[in-house]
Motif scaffolding. Structure first.
Motif, PDB file in Angstrom:
ATOM      1  N   THR A  19       0.831  -1.206   0.000  1.00 24.01           N
ATOM      2  CA  THR A  19       0.000   0.000   0.000  1.00 24.01           C
ATOM      3  C   THR A  19       0.865   1.256   0.000  1.00 24.01           C
ATOM      4  OG1 THR A  19      -1.761  -1.166   1.192  1.00 24.01           O
ATOM      5  CG2 THR A  19      -1.808   1.250   1.221  1.00 24.01           C
ATOM      6  N   GLN A  20       1.926   1.228   0.796  1.00 25.01           N
ATOM      7  CA  GLN A  20       2.826   2.376   0.857  1.00 25.01           C
ATOM      8  C   GLN A  20       3.532   2.607  -0.474  1.00 25.01           C
ATOM      9  OE1 GLN A  20       1.739   4.089   3.406  1.00 25.01           O
ATOM     10  NE2 GLN A  20       3.711   4.412   4.406  1.00 25.01           N
ATOM     11  N   LEU A  21       4.009   1.534  -1.090  1.00 28.53           N
ATOM     12  CA  LEU A  21       4.699   1.673  -2.378  1.00 28.53           C
ATOM     13  C   LEU A  21       3.760   2.247  -3.437  1.00 28.53           C
ATOM     14  CD1 LEU A  21       6.858  -1.584  -2.562  1.00 28.53           C
ATOM     15  CD2 LEU A  21       7.661   0.767  -2.235  1.00 28.53           C
ATOM     16  N   GLU A  22       2.530   1.811  -3.415  1.00 24.67           N
ATOM     17  CA  GLU A  22       1.570   2.332  -4.389  1.00 24.67           C
ATOM     18  C   GLU A  22       1.318   3.822  -4.144  1.00 24.67           C
ATOM     19  OE1 GLU A  22      -2.930   1.406  -6.125  1.00 24.67           O
ATOM     20  OE2 GLU A  22      -2.033   0.115  -4.589  1.00 24.67           O
ATOM     21  N   ALA A  23       1.191   4.199  -2.872  1.00 27.02           N
ATOM     22  CA  ALA A  23       0.942   5.611  -2.555  1.00 27.02           C
ATOM     23  C   ALA A  23       2.141   6.476  -2.933  1.00 27.02           C
ATOM     24  CB  ALA A  23       0.639   5.752  -1.063  1.00 27.02           C
ATOM     25  N   PHE A  24       3.350   5.988  -2.644  1.00 21.39           N
ATOM     26  CA  PHE A  24       4.550   6.751  -3.003  1.00 21.39           C
ATOM     27  C   PHE A  24       4.688   6.851  -4.524  1.00 21.39           C
ATOM     28  CE2 PHE A  24       6.536   4.986   1.144  1.00 21.39           C
ATOM     29  CZ  PHE A  24       5.885   5.951   1.891  1.00 21.39           C
ATOM     30  N   GLY A  25       4.307   5.769  -5.201  1.00 18.71           N
ATOM     31  CA  GLY A  25       4.373   5.776  -6.651  1.00 18.71           C
ATOM     32  C   GLY A  25       3.420   6.787  -7.252  1.00 18.71           C
ATOM     33  N   LYS A  26       2.204   6.822  -6.741  1.00 24.78           N
ATOM     34  CA  LYS A  26       1.212   7.779  -7.242  1.00 24.78           C
ATOM     35  C   LYS A  26       1.651   9.223  -7.006  1.00 24.78           C
ATOM     36  CE  LYS A  26      -2.852   4.782  -6.866  1.00 24.78           C
ATOM     37  NZ  LYS A  26      -4.155   4.543  -6.180  1.00 24.78           N
ATOM     38  N   ALA A  27       2.450   9.406  -5.960  1.00 22.17           N
ATOM     39  CA  ALA A  27       2.943  10.758  -5.665  1.00 22.17           C
ATOM     40  C   ALA A  27       4.166  11.113  -6.507  1.00 22.17           C
ATOM     41  CB  ALA A  27       3.289  10.872  -4.181  1.00 22.17           C
ATOM     42  N   GLY A  28       4.621  10.152  -7.337  1.00 20.43           N
ATOM     43  CA  GLY A  28       5.752  10.402  -8.219  1.00 20.43           C
ATOM     44  C   GLY A  28       7.091  10.473  -7.506  1.00 20.43           C
ATOM     45  N   GLN A  29       7.193   9.882  -6.329  1.00 20.85           N
ATOM     46  CA  GLN A  29       8.421   9.960  -5.559  1.00 20.85           C
ATOM     47  C   GLN A  29       9.391   8.839  -5.920  1.00 20.85           C
ATOM     48  OE1 GLN A  29       6.109  10.014  -1.834  1.00 20.85           O
ATOM     49  NE2 GLN A  29       7.140  11.933  -1.330  1.00 20.85           N
ATOM     50  N   SER A  30      10.649   9.006  -5.561  1.00 21.91           N
ATOM     51  CA  SER A  30      11.647   7.945  -5.717  1.00 21.91           C
ATOM     52  C   SER A  30      11.885   7.311  -4.355  1.00 21.91           C
ATOM     53  CB  SER A  30      12.947   8.509  -6.290  1.00 21.91           C
ATOM     54  OG  SER A  30      13.483   9.502  -5.428  1.00 21.91           O
ATOM     55  N   VAL A  31      12.165   6.006  -4.352  1.00 22.02           N
ATOM     56  CA  VAL A  31      12.226   5.248  -3.099  1.00 22.02           C
ATOM     57  C   VAL A  31      13.424   4.312  -3.076  1.00 22.02           C
ATOM     58  CG1 VAL A  31      11.066   3.460  -1.716  1.00 22.02           C
ATOM     59  CG2 VAL A  31       9.737   5.323  -2.676  1.00 22.02           C
ATOM     60  N   ALA A  32      14.052   4.198  -1.907  1.00 25.72           N
ATOM     61  CA  ALA A  32      15.013   3.130  -1.628  1.00 25.72           C
ATOM     62  C   ALA A  32      14.430   2.329  -0.479  1.00 25.72           C
ATOM     63  CB  ALA A  32      16.371   3.692  -1.251  1.00 25.72           C
ATOM     64  N   ILE A  33      14.278   1.031  -0.668  1.00 27.97           N
ATOM     65  CA  ILE A  33      13.657   0.170   0.330  1.00 27.97           C
ATOM     66  C   ILE A  33      14.665  -0.852   0.830  1.00 27.97           C
ATOM     67  CG2 ILE A  33      12.764  -1.464  -1.392  1.00 27.97           C
ATOM     68  CD1 ILE A  33      10.249  -1.756   0.352  1.00 27.97           C
ATOM     69  N   ALA A  55      12.187  -6.594  -4.207  1.00 31.70           N
ATOM     70  CA  ALA A  55      13.022  -6.123  -5.318  1.00 31.70           C
ATOM     71  C   ALA A  55      12.369  -6.315  -6.684  1.00 31.70           C
ATOM     72  CB  ALA A  55      14.374  -6.837  -5.287  1.00 31.70           C
ATOM     73  N   ILE A  56      11.487  -7.317  -6.816  1.00 32.95           N
ATOM     74  CA  ILE A  56      10.846  -7.561  -8.114  1.00 32.95           C
ATOM     75  C   ILE A  56       9.395  -7.077  -8.100  1.00 32.95           C
ATOM     76  CG2 ILE A  56      10.134  -9.313  -9.780  1.00 32.95           C
ATOM     77  CD1 ILE A  56      12.553 -10.975  -8.935  1.00 32.95           C
ATOM     78  N   ARG A  57       8.550  -7.711  -7.268  1.00 30.06           N
ATOM     79  CA  ARG A  57       7.140  -7.326  -7.274  1.00 30.06           C
ATOM     80  C   ARG A  57       6.919  -5.923  -6.723  1.00 30.06           C
ATOM     81  NH1 ARG A  57       3.683 -10.583  -4.058  1.00 30.06           N
ATOM     82  NH2 ARG A  57       5.397 -11.859  -3.242  1.00 30.06           N
ATOM     83  N   GLY A  58       7.669  -5.568  -5.682  1.00 26.10           N
ATOM     84  CA  GLY A  58       7.530  -4.231  -5.119  1.00 26.10           C
ATOM     85  C   GLY A  58       7.877  -3.156  -6.128  1.00 26.10           C
ATOM     86  N   LYS A  59       8.951  -3.391  -6.869  1.00 29.17           N
ATOM     87  CA  LYS A  59       9.355  -2.425  -7.894  1.00 29.17           C
ATOM     88  C   LYS A  59       8.303  -2.319  -8.991  1.00 29.17           C
ATOM     89  CE  LYS A  59      13.028  -1.403 -11.215  1.00 29.17           C
ATOM     90  NZ  LYS A  59      14.319  -1.848 -11.814  1.00 29.17           N
ATOM     91  N   GLU A  60       7.774  -3.456  -9.431  1.00 28.88           N
ATOM     92  CA  GLU A  60       6.754  -3.445 -10.479  1.00 28.88           C
ATOM     93  C   GLU A  60       5.518  -2.674 -10.033  1.00 28.88           C
ATOM     94  OE1 GLU A  60       6.123  -7.562 -11.185  1.00 28.88           O
ATOM     95  OE2 GLU A  60       7.883  -7.796 -12.505  1.00 28.88           O
ATOM     96  N   GLN A  61       5.080  -2.891  -8.794  1.00 27.10           N
ATOM     97  CA  GLN A  61       3.898  -2.201  -8.292  1.00 27.10           C
ATOM     98  C   GLN A  61       4.156  -0.700  -8.172  1.00 27.10           C
ATOM     99  OE1 GLN A  61       2.762  -3.224  -4.306  1.00 27.10           O
ATOM    100  NE2 GLN A  61       0.661  -2.512  -4.570  1.00 27.10           N
ATOM    101  N   PHE A  62       5.334  -0.348  -7.678  1.00 28.99           N
ATOM    102  CA  PHE A  62       5.705   1.059  -7.508  1.00 28.99           C
ATOM    103  C   PHE A  62       5.731   1.773  -8.855  1.00 28.99           C
ATOM    104  CE2 PHE A  62       9.213   4.201  -7.321  1.00 28.99           C
ATOM    105  CZ  PHE A  62       8.691   5.061  -6.365  1.00 28.99           C
ATOM    106  N   GLU A  63       6.350   1.155  -9.839  1.00 30.10           N
ATOM    107  CA  GLU A  63       6.452   1.785 -11.161  1.00 30.10           C
ATOM    108  C   GLU A  63       5.100   1.835 -11.855  1.00 30.10           C
ATOM    109  OE1 GLU A  63       9.508  -0.488 -13.036  1.00 30.10           O
ATOM    110  OE2 GLU A  63      11.129   0.727 -12.161  1.00 30.10           O
ATOM    111  N   ALA A  64       4.279   0.808 -11.664  1.00 27.84           N
ATOM    112  CA  ALA A  64       2.949   0.806 -12.273  1.00 27.84           C
ATOM    113  C   ALA A  64       2.077   1.930 -11.727  1.00 27.84           C
ATOM    114  CB  ALA A  64       2.266  -0.543 -12.048  1.00 27.84           C
ATOM    115  N   ALA A  65       2.348   2.327 -10.481  1.00 27.15           N
ATOM    116  CA  ALA A  65       1.581   3.420  -9.871  1.00 27.15           C
ATOM    117  C   ALA A  65       2.094   4.786 -10.290  1.00 27.15           C
ATOM    118  CB  ALA A  65       1.630   3.290  -8.347  1.00 27.15           C
TER     119      ALA A  65
END
Length: 331
Positions: free
Chosen positions: A257-271, A288-298
């Motif tokens: 949920t957090q990754l999706e919200a950060f993605g929608k806000a257009g932010q860059s993330v290091a996890i 590293a794989i699914r989290g990145k895909e979800q973040f970028e898709a958002a």
């Protein structure tokens, strides 16, 4: 050691150190994953539902559908040395062995899967280890992880006539050596990036929320780790909990949920995942794989996963420091 004539051979007394991590299937295929999940999800500390209700669900729906999906996930991160978790834990034990030399016999085991705890203890005893430090490789205490190691060790001790003397490595969520090792590792990971992330996100493995209300200190210890690391690094660290399973309410906020919200806000993330002592399926595939895909898709910007301490120098120095402290008086 002088023995009477014709006395059976006895190994010279030694000190043993057993690293224990969660576990892994033997191979990235559905049958292996099914065996692993059957053992893991049958532990009453892992799934605290009455067995008369849980076992039909586990043996029916879950073990019929989940192994194939999980096998695909394992296949994406499997290495020539096998499962990342097993390979890294083995490397950690070998590195500690070189640091301790002949003074300590170091071995490793998995709580679920192989090498199992019982045979590992037997091998240490056969090597002459009459005193053994059991080291659950979980920085934060959780009944579903740390306590299950103690359960398994105690269960095996019941089968032994001559039991060794034991100590257990305590949780180290706020240990200065642990915080310092995390700081060194995370800062090195950030320095290697070709971008400066807007957010630094610490993702811990999730647990049902009711475990917090039942008295499990896990949530508080995760939060304390993040707070101490944030203070040490002098920068904010967001916290989230991953790997939700089932319909129960889990600790929040959720990582996905957090990754999706950060993605929608257009932010860059290091996890990164400070609750894991070694990279595994939950870090290399889920983050590293699914989290990145979800973040970028958002719609997110740059994304980076920073590895666990693993068998790198900062983590090994930390482990040696803690193990020597817990072995004090024996060495």
């Amino acid at each position: 050691m002088t023995l009477p004539p014709n006395h059976p051979p006895i190994a010279a007394p030694r000190i043993g150190l057993l690293l224990v991590n969660l576990g892994t299937p033997d191979a990235p295929d559905a049958p292996s994953v099914r065996r692993y999940l059957a053992e893991f999800l049958s532990d009453r500390r892992v799934v605290e539902i009455p067995q008369i209700l849980w076992q039909p669900i586990l043996r029916g729906i879950i073990l019929s559908t989940r192994p194939k999906k999980s096998a695909h996930a394992y296949a994406q991160v499997w290495t020539e040395d096998g499962s990342p978790l097993a390979a890294i834990t083995r490397a950690q034990s070998e590195a500690l062995q070189s640091r301790f030399g002949d003074s300590v016999q170091v071995a490793y085991a998995m709580r679920y899967g192989k090498p199992a705890i019982g045979p590992a203890i037997d091998a240490l005893i056969a090597a002459g280890c009459q005193r053994i430090l059991i080291a659950p490789m979980y920085p934060q205490y959780c009944a579903a992880t740390t306590a299950t190691v103690v359960d398994a060790v105690g269960g095996h001790l019941k089968t032994l006539r001559w039991q060794p003397t034991l100590r257990y490595l305590p949780p180290y969520h706020d240990d200065p050596a642990y915080i310092a090792a995390l700081k060194t590792s995370v800062e090195a990971g950030l320095a290697a990036l070709d971008f400066t992330p807007d957010l630094l996100l610490a993702s811990f493995h999730g647990m049902p929320e009711r475990t917090l209300h039942l008295g499990d200190p896990y949530h508080c210890q995760c939060r304390k780790t993040a707070r101490l690391l944030s203070e040490a690094m002098g920068r904010p660290i967001e916290v989230a909990f991953q790997s939700r399973f089932g319909r129960a309410k889990w600790l929040e906020p959720a990582t996905d949920t957090q990754l999706e919200a950060f993605g929608k806000a257009g932010q860059s993330v290091a996890i990164f995942a400070p609750g894991f002592s070694a990279d595994c399926l939950e870090t290399r595939e889920e983050l590293a794989i699914r989290g990145k895909e979800q973040f970028e898709a958002a719609g997110g910007g740059r994304f980076a996963y920073l590895p666990c301490l693993n068998a790198e120098a900062p983590g090994m120095a930390m482990l040696e420091t803690m193990m020597r402290r817990e072995l004090s008086g024996w060495l």
